[in-house]
Design a protein around this motif. Structure first.
Motif, PDB file in Angstrom:
ATOM      1  N   GLN A   4       0.863  -1.178   0.000  1.00 55.57           N
ATOM      2  CA  GLN A   4       0.000   0.000   0.000  1.00 55.57           C
ATOM      3  C   GLN A   4       0.900   1.227   0.000  1.00 55.57           C
ATOM      4  O   GLN A   4       1.873   1.270   0.734  1.00 55.57           O
ATOM      5  CB  GLN A   4      -0.890  -0.010   1.250  1.00 55.57           C
ATOM      6  CG  GLN A   4      -1.705   1.237   1.461  1.00 55.57           C
ATOM      7  CD  GLN A   4      -2.655   1.482   0.312  1.00 55.57           C
ATOM      8  OE1 GLN A   4      -3.409   0.603  -0.075  1.00 55.57           O
ATOM      9  NE2 GLN A   4      -2.608   2.672  -0.271  1.00 55.57           N
ATOM     10  N   ASP A  26      -8.106   5.048   6.904  1.00 57.48           N
ATOM     11  CA  ASP A  26      -7.082   5.279   5.881  1.00 57.48           C
ATOM     12  C   ASP A  26      -5.876   6.021   6.434  1.00 57.48           C
ATOM     13  O   ASP A  26      -5.062   6.544   5.692  1.00 57.48           O
ATOM     14  CB  ASP A  26      -7.674   6.042   4.696  1.00 57.48           C
ATOM     15  CG  ASP A  26      -8.079   7.464   5.049  1.00 57.48           C
ATOM     16  OD1 ASP A  26      -8.254   7.766   6.261  1.00 57.48           O
ATOM     17  OD2 ASP A  26      -8.221   8.289   4.129  1.00 57.48           O
ATOM     18  N   ARG A  70      -1.343   8.961   5.142  1.00 59.00           N
ATOM     19  CA  ARG A  70      -2.669   8.653   4.611  1.00 59.00           C
ATOM     20  C   ARG A  70      -2.517   7.665   3.461  1.00 59.00           C
ATOM     21  O   ARG A  70      -1.636   7.813   2.614  1.00 59.00           O
ATOM     22  CB  ARG A  70      -3.356   9.914   4.109  1.00 59.00           C
ATOM     23  CG  ARG A  70      -4.705   9.605   3.444  1.00 59.00           C
ATOM     24  CD  ARG A  70      -5.415  10.837   2.983  1.00 59.00           C
ATOM     25  NE  ARG A  70      -6.038  11.430   4.159  1.00 59.00           N
ATOM     26  CZ  ARG A  70      -6.392  12.689   4.237  1.00 59.00           C
ATOM     27  NH1 ARG A  70      -6.181  13.512   3.231  1.00 59.00           N
ATOM     28  NH2 ARG A  70      -6.968  13.151   5.311  1.00 59.00           N
ATOM     29  N   GLU A  71      -3.399   6.683   3.441  1.00 59.68           N
ATOM     30  CA  GLU A  71      -3.415   5.704   2.368  1.00 59.68           C
ATOM     31  C   GLU A  71      -3.688   6.410   1.050  1.00 59.68           C
ATOM     32  O   GLU A  71      -4.614   7.201   0.935  1.00 59.68           O
ATOM     33  CB  GLU A  71      -4.526   4.695   2.674  1.00 59.68           C
ATOM     34  CG  GLU A  71      -4.569   3.507   1.777  1.00 59.68           C
ATOM     35  CD  GLU A  71      -5.650   2.541   2.232  1.00 59.68           C
ATOM     36  OE1 GLU A  71      -6.470   2.167   1.378  1.00 59.68           O
ATOM     37  OE2 GLU A  71      -5.678   2.172   3.424  1.00 59.68           O
ATOM     38  N   ALA A  72      -2.853   6.138   0.050  1.00 59.11           N
ATOM     39  CA  ALA A  72      -3.040   6.746  -1.267  1.00 59.11           C
ATOM     40  C   ALA A  72      -4.138   5.986  -2.004  1.00 59.11           C
ATOM     41  O   ALA A  72      -4.242   4.774  -1.902  1.00 59.11           O
ATOM     42  CB  ALA A  72      -1.743   6.690  -2.070  1.00 59.11           C
ATOM     43  N   ASN A  73      -4.952   6.708  -2.723  1.00 55.98           N
ATOM     44  CA  ASN A  73      -6.052   6.071  -3.471  1.00 55.98           C
ATOM     45  C   ASN A  73      -5.601   5.567  -4.808  1.00 55.98           C
ATOM     46  O   ASN A  73      -4.798   6.005  -5.472  1.00 55.98           O
ATOM     47  CB  ASN A  73      -7.200   7.058  -3.642  1.00 55.98           C
ATOM     48  CG  ASN A  73      -7.782   7.439  -2.297  1.00 55.98           C
ATOM     49  OD1 ASN A  73      -7.638   6.721  -1.321  1.00 55.98           O
ATOM     50  ND2 ASN A  73      -8.405   8.576  -2.240  1.00 55.98           N
TER      51      ASN A  73
END
Length: 150
Positions: free
Chosen positions: A45, A131, A147-150
């Motif tokens: 991720q 996230d 933050r989790e990248a989309n």
């Protein structure tokens, strides 16, 4: 809708502190075989930097990020230079980055880029909330958020 990210990180930090304070830091057993395949929500991720500490934003040419592979290798950018290294994940959200090496390009605001890599070097535990990923030092202090990248 306005979200106070700093307050959210502090709330997440409080939840982890309760968990972390209830157990002493574990030592790795010498006879335990190392796993070469990592899995879990951190792995494969991309994580983009959100904050250093609980509320500090950095000013860099690009957004710092990292990604952990199943092979235990980490790669990313501190916002200026690319880096690679190794990572170990353990029980109780234990994390340890090691052998970090980076390119040596001269960039404006090198202090902020160093703060990003220092966060990884110092990370001891992590917590994921939706996230968001928060790193904590050995003293349970919040080191920063991703933050989790989309």
């Amino acid at each position: 809708m306005t979200i106070n990210v700093g307050a959210a990180l502090v709330g997440v930090a409080a939840a982890l502190l309760i968990s972390a304070c209830s157990s002493a830091p574990e030592k790795e057993s010498a006879g335990k075989a190392e796993s070469t395949t990592l899995s879990g929500p951190l792995v494969e991720q991309r994580w983009n930097l959100l904050l250093v500490g609980t509320d500090e934003r950095v000013s860099l040419p690009a957004t710092p990020f990292f990604q952990i592979g199943r092979d235990g290798q980490v790669s990313g950018s501190d916002g200026c230079n690319r880096f690679t290294g190794s990572v170990k994940l353990g029980e109780n959200q234990r994390i340890e980055f090691s052998q970090l090496a980076s390119t040596r390009m001269a960039c404006p605001n090198m202090e902020d880029a160093k703060r990003v890599t220092d966060m990884l070097d110092t990370a001891y535990r992590y917590l994921i909330d939706h996230d968001r990923l928060v790193f904590f030092g050995p003293d349970s202090r919040v080191l920063g958020g991703w933050r989790e990248a989309n």
